[in-house]
Design a protein around this motif. Structure first.
Motif, mmCIF file in Angstrom:
data_model
loop_
_atom_site.group_PDB
_atom_site.id
_atom_site.type_symbol
_atom_site.label_atom_id
_atom_site.label_comp_id
_atom_site.label_asym_id
_atom_site.label_seq_id
_atom_site.Cartn_x
_atom_site.Cartn_y
_atom_site.Cartn_z
ATOM 1 N N THR A 192 32.101 5.210 56.186
ATOM 2 C CA THR A 192 33.523 4.887 56.146
ATOM 3 C C THR A 192 34.125 5.403 54.839
ATOM 4 N N THR A 193 35.448 5.515 54.814
ATOM 5 C CA THR A 193 36.115 5.995 53.615
ATOM 6 C C THR A 193 37.264 5.065 53.260
ATOM 7 N N ARG A 194 37.701 5.153 52.013
ATOM 8 C CA ARG A 194 38.851 4.351 51.591
ATOM 9 C C ARG A 194 39.547 5.066 50.446
ATOM 10 N N ARG A 195 40.833 4.781 50.278
ATOM 11 C CA ARG A 195 41.566 5.288 49.121
ATOM 12 C C ARG A 195 41.598 4.195 48.055
ATOM 13 N N THR A 196 41.465 4.620 46.829
ATOM 14 C CA THR A 196 41.465 3.634 45.747
ATOM 15 C C THR A 196 42.790 3.603 45.009
ATOM 16 N N GLY A 197 43.687 4.502 45.315
ATOM 17 C CA GLY A 197 44.975 4.499 44.638
ATOM 18 C C GLY A 197 45.966 5.385 45.348
ATOM 19 N N PRO A 198 47.254 5.149 45.165
ATOM 20 C CA PRO A 198 48.263 5.908 45.896
ATOM 21 C C PRO A 198 48.297 7.391 45.542
ATOM 22 N N ASP A 199 47.824 7.765 44.356
ATOM 23 C CA ASP A 199 47.882 9.160 43.943
ATOM 24 C C ASP A 199 46.586 9.913 44.222
ATOM 25 N N GLN A 200 45.638 9.227 44.847
ATOM 26 C CA GLN A 200 44.344 9.857 45.062
ATOM 27 C C GLN A 200 44.420 10.813 46.242
ATOM 28 N N ASP A 201 43.851 11.992 46.094
ATOM 29 C CA ASP A 201 43.909 12.986 47.159
ATOM 30 C C ASP A 201 42.558 13.184 47.838
ATOM 31 N N ARG A 202 41.607 12.283 47.552
ATOM 32 C CA ARG A 202 40.299 12.396 48.182
ATOM 33 C C ARG A 202 39.873 11.042 48.702
ATOM 34 N N HIS A 203 39.057 11.077 49.774
ATOM 35 C CA HIS A 203 38.430 9.863 50.276
ATOM 36 C C HIS A 203 37.026 9.785 49.685
ATOM 37 N N HIS A 204 36.639 8.606 49.274
ATOM 38 C CA HIS A 204 35.307 8.418 48.723
ATOM 39 C C HIS A 204 34.483 7.618 49.711
ATOM 40 N N PRO A 205 33.435 8.224 50.270
ATOM 41 C CA PRO A 205 32.638 7.499 51.260
ATOM 42 C C PRO A 205 31.847 6.372 50.625
ATOM 43 N N ARG A 206 31.643 5.340 51.375
ATOM 44 C CA ARG A 206 30.773 4.250 50.925
ATOM 45 C C ARG A 206 29.903 3.852 52.104
ATOM 46 N N GLN A 207 28.655 3.684 51.824
ATOM 47 C CA GLN A 207 27.694 3.375 52.879
ATOM 48 C C GLN A 207 27.342 1.907 52.790
ATOM 49 N N HIS A 208 27.497 1.195 53.904
ATOM 50 C CA HIS A 208 27.146 -0.213 53.947
ATOM 51 C C HIS A 208 25.756 -0.366 54.557
ATOM 52 N N PRO A 209 24.966 -1.303 54.072
ATOM 53 C CA PRO A 209 23.666 -1.528 54.699
ATOM 54 C C PRO A 209 23.865 -2.064 56.117
ATOM 55 N N PRO A 210 23.013 -1.659 57.056
ATOM 56 C CA PRO A 210 23.161 -2.147 58.430
ATOM 57 C C PRO A 210 22.840 -3.632 58.517
ATOM 58 N N PRO A 211 23.373 -4.322 59.514
ATOM 59 C CA PRO A 211 23.045 -5.742 59.693
ATOM 60 C C PRO A 211 21.544 -5.906 59.918
ATOM 61 N N PRO A 212 20.954 -6.988 59.402
ATOM 62 C CA PRO A 212 19.501 -7.155 59.548
ATOM 63 C C PRO A 212 19.058 -7.244 61.003
ATOM 64 N N GLN A 213 19.912 -7.813 61.876
ATOM 65 C CA GLN A 213 19.523 -7.930 63.281
ATOM 66 C C GLN A 213 19.307 -6.559 63.914
ATOM 67 N N ARG A 214 20.168 -5.616 63.582
ATOM 68 C CA ARG A 214 20.070 -4.276 64.174
ATOM 69 C C ARG A 214 18.741 -3.622 63.840
ATOM 70 N N GLN A 215 18.390 -3.679 62.559
ATOM 71 C CA GLN A 215 17.141 -3.050 62.136
ATOM 72 C C GLN A 215 15.937 -3.715 62.786
ATOM 73 N N GLN A 216 15.986 -5.037 62.907
ATOM 74 C CA GLN A 216 14.851 -5.754 63.478
ATOM 75 C C GLN A 216 14.691 -5.480 64.968
ATOM 76 N N VAL A 217 15.804 -5.467 65.691
ATOM 77 C CA VAL A 217 15.714 -5.211 67.129
ATOM 78 C C VAL A 217 15.240 -3.785 67.377
ATOM 79 N N ALA A 218 15.820 -2.845 66.651
ATOM 80 C CA ALA A 218 15.393 -1.452 66.802
ATOM 81 C C ALA A 218 13.917 -1.299 66.440
ATOM 82 N N GLY A 219 13.494 -1.957 65.370
ATOM 83 C CA GLY A 219 12.099 -1.877 64.961
ATOM 84 C C GLY A 219 11.157 -2.474 65.990
#
Length: 229
Positions: free
Chosen positions: A33-60
């Motif tokens: 996902t991306t977000r803007r940190t200020g009104p004058d910013q001309d770039r999106h900075h991606p941020r990676q969130h850890p997956p929910p623990p249930q997802r990893q466990q079920v897939a595993g």
């Protein structure tokens, strides 16, 4: 039996896949996902969130189960590794004229499998938008293959699986009758730690048997479709 390949789709869906004949797991992980940190910013900075623990466990859990089988080859596909944008192809997927590199790469990945185990959570009575988007990007690559569903949620994710059945019907993907539904209230300790019941393990074995059998049975149709291209 011929070598077969299947896939696991994570975090909405985890899918084990096997090789020619190959199956995939459609797990569904939220894309970057991306977000803007200020009104004058001309770039999106991606941020990676850890997956929910249930997802990893079920897939595993699913992947550990399929790895013990000898009748097909399985791989785990995590949709976080395939960060597709919101559907952006100029033509519908049914035309097969994919213009963007990310779509062509995704098509190549999915085309190599003969079946799928889709692991999905339930969000507001449906599957995740990430998994739906991944399915919608392609058309022919899903056809004449088998798909099974492992879902989880307060009600076991059953309504997410039902949504996937409708989608698979439109994609000419054969949805298996057996499914695995994991309730957050009965098969997860404190809603977070997976403790699958014996009946769920049995259901998963039955589901995998069906996927292998149907993927094998549908092989002549896949071969005919490839020959017609």
């Amino acid at each position: 039996m011929p070598s077969q390949r299947s896939g696991l789709d994570a975090p909405q869906a985890e899918q084990p896949h096997h090789k020619r004949n190959r199956r995939t797991t459609d797990g569904t992980t939220p894309p970057q996902t991306t977000r803007r940190t200020g009104p004058d910013q001309d770039r999106h900075h991606p941020r990676q969130h850890p997956p929910p623990p249930q997802r990893q466990q079920v897939a595993g859990w699913v992947h550990d189960t399929v790895s013990r089988r000898t009748d097909a080859e399985f791989e785990l596909i995590d949709l976080r590794d395939h960060p597709l944008p919101h559907l952006d192809e100029p033509l519908g997927a049914m035309h097969g004229h994919y213009q963007h590199a990310h779509t062509r790469a995704w098509a190549t990945r999915i085309a190599s499998f003969d079946g799928f185990v889709m692991v999905t959570a339930e969000y507001n009575r449906s599957t995740s938008g990430v998994l739906k988007n991944a399915l919608d990007h392609l058309y022919a690559e899903w056809q004449n293959k088998a798909a099974g569903f492992v879902s989880y949620g307060v009600a076991g994710g059953a309504r997410a699986a039902e949504q996937l059945r409708l989608i698979c019907g439109a994609l000419h993907t054969a949805a298996m009758s057996q499914q695995v539904t994991l309730s957050l209230t009965t098969e997860f300790e404190h809603y977070t730690t997976l403790k699958p019941a014996a009946h769920s393990a049995t259901a998963l074995d039955t589901l995998l048997d069906q996927i292998v059998a149907w993927s094998t049975a549908l092989a002549p149709l896949r071969d005919a479709s490839r020959a017609a291209v």
